[in-house]
Design a protein around this motif. Structure first.
Motif, mmCIF file in Angstrom:
data_model
loop_
_atom_site.group_PDB
_atom_site.id
_atom_site.type_symbol
_atom_site.label_atom_id
_atom_site.label_comp_id
_atom_site.label_asym_id
_atom_site.label_seq_id
_atom_site.Cartn_x
_atom_site.Cartn_y
_atom_site.Cartn_z
ATOM 1 N N PHE A 11 -0.359 0.978 -11.983
ATOM 2 C CA PHE A 11 -0.262 2.060 -11.067
ATOM 3 C C PHE A 11 -1.719 2.684 -10.245
ATOM 4 C CE2 PHE A 11 3.808 2.115 -12.645
ATOM 5 C CZ PHE A 11 4.731 2.078 -11.489
ATOM 6 N N SER A 12 -2.907 2.497 -11.132
ATOM 7 C CA SER A 12 -3.979 3.025 -10.409
ATOM 8 C C SER A 12 -4.659 1.649 -9.818
ATOM 9 C CB SER A 12 -5.019 3.308 -11.408
ATOM 10 O OG SER A 12 -5.296 2.347 -12.458
ATOM 11 N N ALA A 13 -4.210 0.564 -9.916
ATOM 12 C CA ALA A 13 -4.782 -0.479 -9.100
ATOM 13 C C ALA A 13 -3.834 -0.858 -7.986
ATOM 14 C CB ALA A 13 -5.213 -1.811 -10.002
ATOM 15 N N GLN A 14 -2.835 -0.891 -8.408
ATOM 16 C CA GLN A 14 -1.955 -1.565 -7.301
ATOM 17 C C GLN A 14 -1.842 -2.762 -6.527
ATOM 18 O OE1 GLN A 14 -1.086 2.020 -4.609
ATOM 19 N NE2 GLN A 14 -0.160 3.304 -6.169
ATOM 20 N N GLU A 15 -2.395 -3.854 -7.503
ATOM 21 C CA GLU A 15 -2.227 -5.097 -7.046
ATOM 22 C C GLU A 15 -1.406 -5.819 -8.107
ATOM 23 O OE1 GLU A 15 -6.401 -6.443 -7.247
ATOM 24 O OE2 GLU A 15 -7.061 -4.853 -5.672
ATOM 25 N N LEU A 16 -1.116 -7.028 -7.400
ATOM 26 C CA LEU A 16 -0.290 -7.825 -8.201
ATOM 27 C C LEU A 16 -1.066 -8.654 -9.562
ATOM 28 C CD1 LEU A 16 2.509 -9.143 -8.009
ATOM 29 C CD2 LEU A 16 1.525 -11.063 -6.960
ATOM 30 N N ARG A 17 -2.482 -8.802 -9.452
ATOM 31 C CA ARG A 17 -3.259 -9.216 -10.432
ATOM 32 C C ARG A 17 -3.323 -8.062 -11.605
ATOM 33 N NH1 ARG A 17 -8.875 -10.824 -8.539
ATOM 34 N NH2 ARG A 17 -8.410 -9.125 -7.203
ATOM 35 N N ALA A 18 -3.246 -6.866 -11.166
ATOM 36 C CA ALA A 18 -3.376 -5.611 -12.195
ATOM 37 C C ALA A 18 -1.854 -5.752 -12.622
ATOM 38 C CB ALA A 18 -3.644 -4.403 -11.497
ATOM 39 N N THR A 19 -0.960 -5.728 -11.988
ATOM 40 C CA THR A 19 0.370 -5.815 -12.710
ATOM 41 C C THR A 19 0.555 -6.795 -13.793
ATOM 42 O OG1 THR A 19 1.256 -4.958 -10.349
ATOM 43 C CG2 THR A 19 3.041 -6.055 -12.329
#
Length: 103
Positions: free
Chosen positions: A38-46
């Motif tokens: 939730f801090s990065a909010q990117e698909l890779r971070a997910t």
């Protein structure tokens, strides 16, 4: 007079596990994965957060399977001093003290 027997129930004597692993480690790894996603909010971070979560959960389950009290034992080990000076055992024969004893 016979001794009274009191049954010890399993529910009051179980280790404190959550989702098969140590409670604090599982919840902290979930918090870290949640914060990453939730801090990065990117698909890779997910994907990285989910990979971190499932990897940590797998490791925590393996640790709890081998020894449920592994985390407290490790924390107690870390509190010990880094170096203990050499000391003799209680079974050592102290010749100087034996020579002073009256016979």
């Amino acid at each position: 007079m016979a001794l009274r027997s009191i049954p010890i129930r399993r529910s009051g004597n179980r280790d404190n596990l959550f989702m098969g692993g140590d409670r604090e480690l599982v919840m902290f790894s979930g918090l870290l994965a949640f914060a990453l996603v939730f801090s990065a909010q990117e698909l890779r971070a997910t994907f990285a957060g989910l990979g971190l979560w499932f990897g940590a959960l797998f490791a925590c389950r393996l640790m709890a399977k081998s020894d449920p009290k592994l985390r407290p034992v490790y924390l107690r080990h870390r509190r010990y001093r880094a170096y203990y000076s050499a000391r003799s055992t209680p079974f050592r024969v102290n010749r100087a003290a034996h020579e002073r004893l009256p016979r």
